[in-house]
Design an enzyme around this catalytic site. Sequence first.
Site, mmCIF file in Angstrom:
data_model
loop_
_atom_site.group_PDB
_atom_site.id
_atom_site.type_symbol
_atom_site.label_atom_id
_atom_site.label_comp_id
_atom_site.label_asym_id
_atom_site.label_seq_id
_atom_site.Cartn_x
_atom_site.Cartn_y
_atom_site.Cartn_z
ATOM 1 C CG PHE A 16 -3.717 16.585 0.392
ATOM 2 C CD1 PHE A 16 -3.125 15.345 0.157
ATOM 3 C CD2 PHE A 16 -5.422 16.911 1.224
ATOM 4 C CE1 PHE A 16 -4.235 14.949 -1.219
ATOM 5 C CE2 PHE A 16 -5.890 15.925 -0.242
ATOM 6 C CZ PHE A 16 -5.469 15.376 -1.020
ATOM 7 N NE ARG A 49 -3.339 7.830 -9.513
ATOM 8 C CZ ARG A 49 -3.555 7.950 -8.199
ATOM 9 N NH1 ARG A 49 -3.302 7.655 -7.091
ATOM 10 N NH2 ARG A 49 -4.903 7.817 -8.163
ATOM 11 C CD GLU A 83 -2.819 0.693 0.583
ATOM 12 O OE1 GLU A 83 -2.478 1.623 -0.559
ATOM 13 O OE2 GLU A 83 -4.392 1.324 0.099
ATOM 14 C CG ASP A 84 -0.735 4.622 -2.043
ATOM 15 O OD1 ASP A 84 -1.457 3.898 -1.405
ATOM 16 O OD2 ASP A 84 -1.538 5.629 -2.411
ATOM 17 C CG ASP A 107 -5.891 8.117 5.704
ATOM 18 O OD1 ASP A 107 -6.070 8.931 6.863
ATOM 19 O OD2 ASP A 107 -6.092 9.253 5.038
HETATM 20 C C1 PRP Z 1 -5.882 5.607 -0.892
HETATM 21 C C2 PRP Z 1 -4.379 5.220 -0.292
HETATM 22 C C3 PRP Z 1 -4.464 3.979 0.211
HETATM 23 C C4 PRP Z 1 -6.287 3.970 1.374
HETATM 24 C C5 PRP Z 1 -5.833 4.319 2.637
HETATM 25 O O1 PRP Z 1 -6.578 4.837 -2.160
HETATM 26 O O2 PRP Z 1 -4.065 4.711 -1.748
HETATM 27 O O3 PRP Z 1 -5.230 2.696 -0.896
HETATM 28 O O4 PRP Z 1 -6.532 5.544 0.463
HETATM 29 O O5 PRP Z 1 -6.916 5.327 3.176
HETATM 30 P P1 PRP Z 1 -7.700 4.025 4.033
HETATM 31 O O6 PRP Z 1 -6.628 3.740 5.215
HETATM 32 O O7 PRP Z 1 -8.498 5.078 5.273
HETATM 33 O O8 PRP Z 1 -8.078 3.674 4.038
HETATM 34 P P2 PRP Z 1 -7.277 6.191 -2.932
HETATM 35 O O9 PRP Z 1 -8.381 5.481 -2.481
HETATM 36 O O10 PRP Z 1 -7.249 7.257 -2.893
HETATM 37 O O11 PRP Z 1 -7.194 5.269 -4.237
HETATM 38 P P3 PRP Z 1 -6.439 5.152 -5.071
HETATM 39 O O12 PRP Z 1 -4.964 4.504 -4.237
HETATM 40 O O13 PRP Z 1 -6.216 5.101 -6.879
HETATM 41 O O14 PRP Z 1 -5.167 6.631 -5.298
#
Ligand code: PRP
Length: 181
Positions: free
Chosen positions: A152, A165, A99-100, A103
């Site tokens: 952010f 990105r 995961e990136d 949160d």
């Molecule tokens: C973002 C990020 C994680 C997630 C983290 O994804 O890449 O997957 O939110 O948040 P959390 O811990 O509150 O679940 P996003 O839905 O923005 O999709 P993306 O990766 O395509 O940008």
Amino acid sequence: MEKHVDCERILFDTQLLAERIKEVAECINKDYEGKEPLVVCTLKGALIFCSDLIRSLTCPISLDFMKVSSYGNSAVSGELHIRQGLSTNVTDRDVIIVEDIMDSGKTIYFLKSFLLREGAKSVKTVVLLDKPERRRFPLEPDYKCFEIEDEFVIGYGLDYAERYRNLPYVGILKRSIYEKE
Ligand code: PRP
């Protein structure tokens, strides 16, 4: 490095990212010696991190992708659903979710439960960035590169409205960008 005009400050530059990712890969290499894990890259944000991370893994791996998102808005309470599923059978596999950012923890909590229900032997998580202040779900990443404040962040896979990105570093987005929209 020249920073993007919308970026307030660079948090982790290209070199620091590369160094830290190698260190984390070393830990994974030790833990998975003799195993053949299935790496699950979550789209879209983890794409760049995952592609760098796996090139420092020495054990044989399989690679697959998943995309999950909330119905409607992205509120913490909103239910997640799978937009793109796996093409690999996870039964009895040692899975590593990449995961990136972690949160609230909702995405990883959902994915981990899903993979275990599907029959994975083990599921561990590796995140580039951890924002512990925002956690709402009871779990921590098994491996993390950096812990960050509740800012952010953009770049190195992370977006704001699908932009940024491709920045080769992680930076903080200027408030004026997301407050004007
Ligand atoms: C973002 C990020 C994680 C997630 C983290 O994804 O890449 O997957 O939110 O948040 P959390 O811990 O509150 O679940 P996003 O839905 O923005 O999709 P993306 O990766 O395509 O940008």
